[in-house]
Write an enzyme that holds these catalytic residues in place. Structure first.
Site, PDB file in Angstrom:
ATOM      1  N   ARG A 112      71.684 -14.544 -57.181  1.00  0.00           N
ATOM      2  CA  ARG A 112      70.396 -14.997 -56.664  1.00  0.00           C
ATOM      3  C   ARG A 112      70.389 -14.903 -55.145  1.00  0.00           C
ATOM      4  NH1 ARG A 112      69.953 -19.790 -56.633  1.00  0.00           N
ATOM      5  NH2 ARG A 112      71.854 -20.438 -57.658  1.00  0.00           N
ATOM      6  N   TYR A 261      68.954  -8.689 -60.814  1.00  0.00           N
ATOM      7  CA  TYR A 261      70.009  -9.609 -61.244  1.00  0.00           C
ATOM      8  C   TYR A 261      69.534 -11.012 -61.606  1.00  0.00           C
ATOM      9  CZ  TYR A 261      74.885 -10.787 -61.889  1.00  0.00           C
ATOM     10  OH  TYR A 261      76.088 -11.118 -62.461  1.00  0.00           O
ATOM     11  N   LYS A 270      64.986 -19.462 -63.710  1.00  0.00           N
ATOM     12  CA  LYS A 270      64.809 -20.357 -62.550  1.00  0.00           C
ATOM     13  C   LYS A 270      63.368 -20.366 -62.050  1.00  0.00           C
ATOM     14  CE  LYS A 270      69.142 -20.842 -62.900  1.00  0.00           C
ATOM     15  NZ  LYS A 270      69.984 -22.000 -63.057  1.00  0.00           N
ATOM     16  N   HIS A 290      67.634 -28.744 -63.759  1.00  0.00           N
ATOM     17  CA  HIS A 290      68.776 -27.824 -63.866  1.00  0.00           C
ATOM     18  C   HIS A 290      69.900 -28.562 -64.602  1.00  0.00           C
ATOM     19  CE1 HIS A 290      71.723 -24.957 -61.531  1.00  0.00           C
ATOM     20  NE2 HIS A 290      71.411 -24.476 -62.705  1.00  0.00           N
ATOM     21  N   SER A 312      74.901 -24.694 -59.549  1.00  0.00           N
ATOM     22  CA  SER A 312      75.275 -23.410 -60.130  1.00  0.00           C
ATOM     23  C   SER A 312      76.783 -23.208 -60.062  1.00  0.00           C
ATOM     24  CB  SER A 312      74.568 -22.284 -59.385  1.00  0.00           C
ATOM     25  OG  SER A 312      73.171 -22.485 -59.449  1.00  0.00           O
ATOM     26  N   CYS A 314      79.160 -24.841 -61.505  1.00  0.00           N
ATOM     27  CA  CYS A 314      79.926 -26.085 -61.366  1.00  0.00           C
ATOM     28  C   CYS A 314      80.209 -26.748 -62.702  1.00  0.00           C
ATOM     29  CB  CYS A 314      79.210 -27.051 -60.430  1.00  0.00           C
ATOM     30  SG  CYS A 314      79.243 -26.499 -58.719  1.00  0.00           S
ATOM     31  N   ASP A 337      71.807 -24.878 -69.285  1.00  0.00           N
ATOM     32  CA  ASP A 337      71.365 -24.654 -67.901  1.00  0.00           C
ATOM     33  C   ASP A 337      70.086 -25.410 -67.528  1.00  0.00           C
ATOM     34  OD1 ASP A 337      72.033 -23.244 -65.440  1.00  0.00           O
ATOM     35  OD2 ASP A 337      70.231 -22.035 -65.770  1.00  0.00           O
ATOM     36  N   ARG A 431      78.578 -12.182 -65.327  1.00  0.00           N
ATOM     37  CA  ARG A 431      78.006 -13.064 -66.350  1.00  0.00           C
ATOM     38  C   ARG A 431      77.938 -12.398 -67.718  1.00  0.00           C
ATOM     39  NH1 ARG A 431      75.395 -18.162 -64.423  1.00  0.00           N
ATOM     40  NH2 ARG A 431      75.903 -18.205 -62.208  1.00  0.00           N
TER      41      ARG A 431
END
Ligand code: GTP
Ligand code: SPV
Ligand code: MN
Length: 649
Positions: A112, A261, A270, A290, A312, A314, A337, A431
């Protein structure tokens, strides 16, 4: 922000569904007055609801693709796209698994891009709190509508030339569900279409549900018209120098340019579910967060649901799919998420996962740390920027096992790789994109229309120093303060470099759709009489010892912390004691039975006074500078109380 005026002239089409359109584009887009055609290569354009047709025509006119493909979301269509991409060298099959695919991106398009992510509202203060004089606001990025239209005018006209525009009708949440919302994404990337098919529910039913215009409009272009002027890197089209991920909440519209991406291009995630979603949630009185959602069942068979917000990279995916090491406990995954949460008429907070798949961090995922993620990835998965093995498999840092002798590894940068190589095999933000239904521990109620009841909310982050393994807020207001004060080490999920500790309130700093001060007001306002407010906790799996190593084993062992949280939500009072930061476990109340490693529990709960004085000052500085006059008094009061308690330590 006047909408584009469109004048439609439908001549009776020839059998090829060719529509002639005469459009008077507004001057904003530098005008394009000539007659153009919509070349429909798949789907029935004519049958679409009128307002969707106008939206498509407006953007078709602007982006000038070669054809229009209205996606039906079918298996056959998906297969066709995958095969076409394979043929065109954009992805390759991973023969070791079932229907799994491998993509490498241009190394300039790997995460991002927060610095190029903007929200356009009439006034700046709708988007971000007004920072203190001469301070740059960091809680989101506002762009004046006029400036945004200018920037779009420099990017979108003709940006899809030579490519197909795909129309993706998708639902966030179960199709037609009471908490669900619909979207239409237009994109010129097949990679995005196949990824959106995993991450959201694509179905033409959405067209029927939409009528009346209540949907989020999403436009995405990789910004690489054909024929390309430059040599593509890894056959991954993008325009990294001119990325712009923009949101217009008033119009429920998203426009993303230049990146293929993740969160930049899978717009349901998001952009919709969090940024636009949080503005809708504020308006309608609910929460778009989130957060992962998990179900936890104790050995007696009592089940509760917990939501947790970590920034993100974590640990959300890992916690959501964990295999508890505590015997008799079960954890099931609802989402990894994003959570949409609403109080029901009985005052219970209920949550759905608006997504349909996982776009999870690959590095660190192993049979030891997260076997359920690995199992979810064995079929129907797209891997991006991991390393590939010569036997048709994948590899990344932290996978535990190297491939067998004779099998070689090629890095995400397409270079031969061995454990001695200086560069990582996989990009740290590589990912997997896998269907949620394939997770062996997916919760039986994960698609429940009215969501699952939430008993606890957990905040957390990567805190190498000073922050205890777990603590609980004194009450809702204190819990909201804990969310507001969250900090965490930067990760590779965005463009930040180095391991600086950043403020990341509610793990939402990159995802707030509106003024964070107003967001805090909203959270505080939810605490109403008659509501069963979830308890709020803070956890930290990432504290480091003097040797620089993590002090807590984490992963499945985090079930010990969940057990304590579970008991607290049952109202068990004797297992907690007051500390300066909140309630912490009493001695021996955290179940350490069978813990193999030697863990310094005293160290994990140590509250260094100096550290916490610094923490208070840092939060105060952040609030003063960044939230300024928008900070609710109740949150300012909570900070004063924390300071008092710390100085009394
Ligand atoms: P986003 O998808 O970016 O929102 O990330 P996420 O919050 O879902 O993070 P994820 O679970 O994918 O974890 C990111 C990294 O943290 C991975 O490399 C994990 O292996 C690592 N990680 C997760 N949980 C733990 C833990 O309990 N302890 C330690 N030491 N590392 C962890
Ligand atoms: C995050 O960065 O928090 C993610 C990955 O979940 S992305 O979809 O790229 O935003
Ligand atoms: Mn995330």
């Amino acid at each position: 922000m006047a909408p584009l005026s469109i004048l439609l002239v439908f001549r009776r089409p020839n059998p090829l569904f060719i529509h002639r359109i005469s459009s008077k584009a507004s001057s904003v887009y530098a005008g394009n007055q000539q007659e153009r055609q919509i070349n429909v290569v798949h789907g029935n354009f004519e049958k679409l609801p009128t307002d969707i047709k106008s939206y498509i025509i407006e953007k078709y006119e602007l982006c000038q693709p070669e054809g229009l493909h209205i996606c039906d979301g079918s298996e056959a269509e998906n297969k066709k796209f995958l095969q076409e991409m394979h043929k065109d060298g954009e992805i390759k099959p991973l023969t070791k698994y079932d229907n799994c695919w491998y993509a490498r991106t241009d190394p300039k398009d790997v995460a991002r891009v927060e610095s190029k992510t903007v929200i356009a509202t009439e006034t700046k203060s709708e988007t971000i709190p007004t920072p203190k004089e001469s301070i740059k606001g960091l809680l989101g990025q506002w762009m004046a509508p006029a400036a945004l239209y200018k920037a779009m005018g420099e990017r979108y006209p003709g940006c899809m030339k030579g490519r197909t525009m795909y129309v993706i009708p998708f639902s966030m949440g179960p199709v037609g569900g009471t908490i669900s919302k619909n979207g239409i994404q237009l994109t010129d990337s097949r990679y995005v279409v196949v990824s959106m098919r995993v991450m959201t529910r694509i179905t033409p039913t959405v067209f029927d549900l939409i009528g009346g215009g209540n949907y989020v409009k999403c436009l995405h272009s990789v910004g690489c018209p054909l024929p390309t002027k430059k040599q593509l890197v890894e056959n991954w089209p993008c325009d990294p120098e001119r990325v712009l991920v923009s949101h217009i909440p008033d119009k429920m519209e998203i426009m993303s340019y230049g990146s293929g991406y993740g969160g930049n291009s899978l717009l349901g995630k998001k952009c919709f579910a969090l940024r636009i979603g949080s503005t809708i949630a504020k308006r309608e009185g609910w929460l778009a967060e989130h957060m992962l959602i998990l179900g936890i069942t104790n050995p007696q068979g009592v089940k509760k649901y917990i939501a947790a917000a970590f920034p993100s990279a974590c640990g959300k995916t890992n916690l959501a799919m964990m295999e508890p090491t505590l015997p008799g406990w079960k954890v099931e995954c609802v989402g990894d998420d994003i959570a949409w949460m609403k109080f029901d008429s009985n005052g219970k907070l209920r949550a759905i996962n608006p997504e349909n798949g996982f776009f999870g961090v690959a590095p660190g995922t192993s049979m030891k740390t997260n076997p359920n993620a690995l199992k979810a990835c064995m079929s129907n998965t797209v891997f991006t920027n991991v390393a590939e093995t010569s036997d048709g498999g994948v590899y990344w840092e932290g996978m535990d096992e190297l491939p067998p002798p004779g099998v070689s590894i090629t890095s995400w940068k397409n270079k031969p790789w061995t454990p001695d190589s200086k560069e990582p095999a996989a990009h740290p933000n590589s990912r997997f994109c896998a269907p949620a239904s394939q997770c062996p521990t997916i919760d039986p109620d994960w698609e429940r229309d009215d969501g699952v009841p939430i008993s606890a909310i957990i905040f957390g982050g990567r805190r190498p120093q000073g922050v205890p393994l777990v603590y609980e807020s004194f009450d809702w207001q204190h819990g909201v303060f804990i969310g507001a004060g969250m900090r965490s080490e930067a990760t590779a999920a965005a463009e930040h470099k180095g391991k600086v500790i950043m403020h990341d309130p509610f793990a939402m700093r990159p995802f707030f759709g509106y003024n964070f001060g107003k967001y805090l007001d909203h959270w505080l306002s939810l605490n109403k009489p008659g509501r069963d407010m979830p308890r709020i906790f803070h956890v930290n799996w990432f504290r480091k010892g003097a040797d620089g190593k993590f002090m807590w084993p984490g992963f499945g062992e985090n079930s010990r912390v969940l057990e304590w949280i579970f008991k607290r939500t049952n109202g068990q009072e004797d297992i907690a004691k007051k500390s300066a930061v909140g309630f912490i476990p009493t001695k021996d109340s955290l179940n350490l039975d069978g813990l193999k490693e030697n863990v310094d529990m005293k160290g994990l709960f140590d509250l260094p006074k100096d550290f916490w004085m610094d923490e208070v000052s840092s939060i105060r500085k952040y609030f003063d500078e960044q939230v300024n006059v928008d900070l609710p008094q109740k949150i300012a009061d909570e900070l004063d109380s924390l300071e008092q308690r710390v100085s009394d330590m």
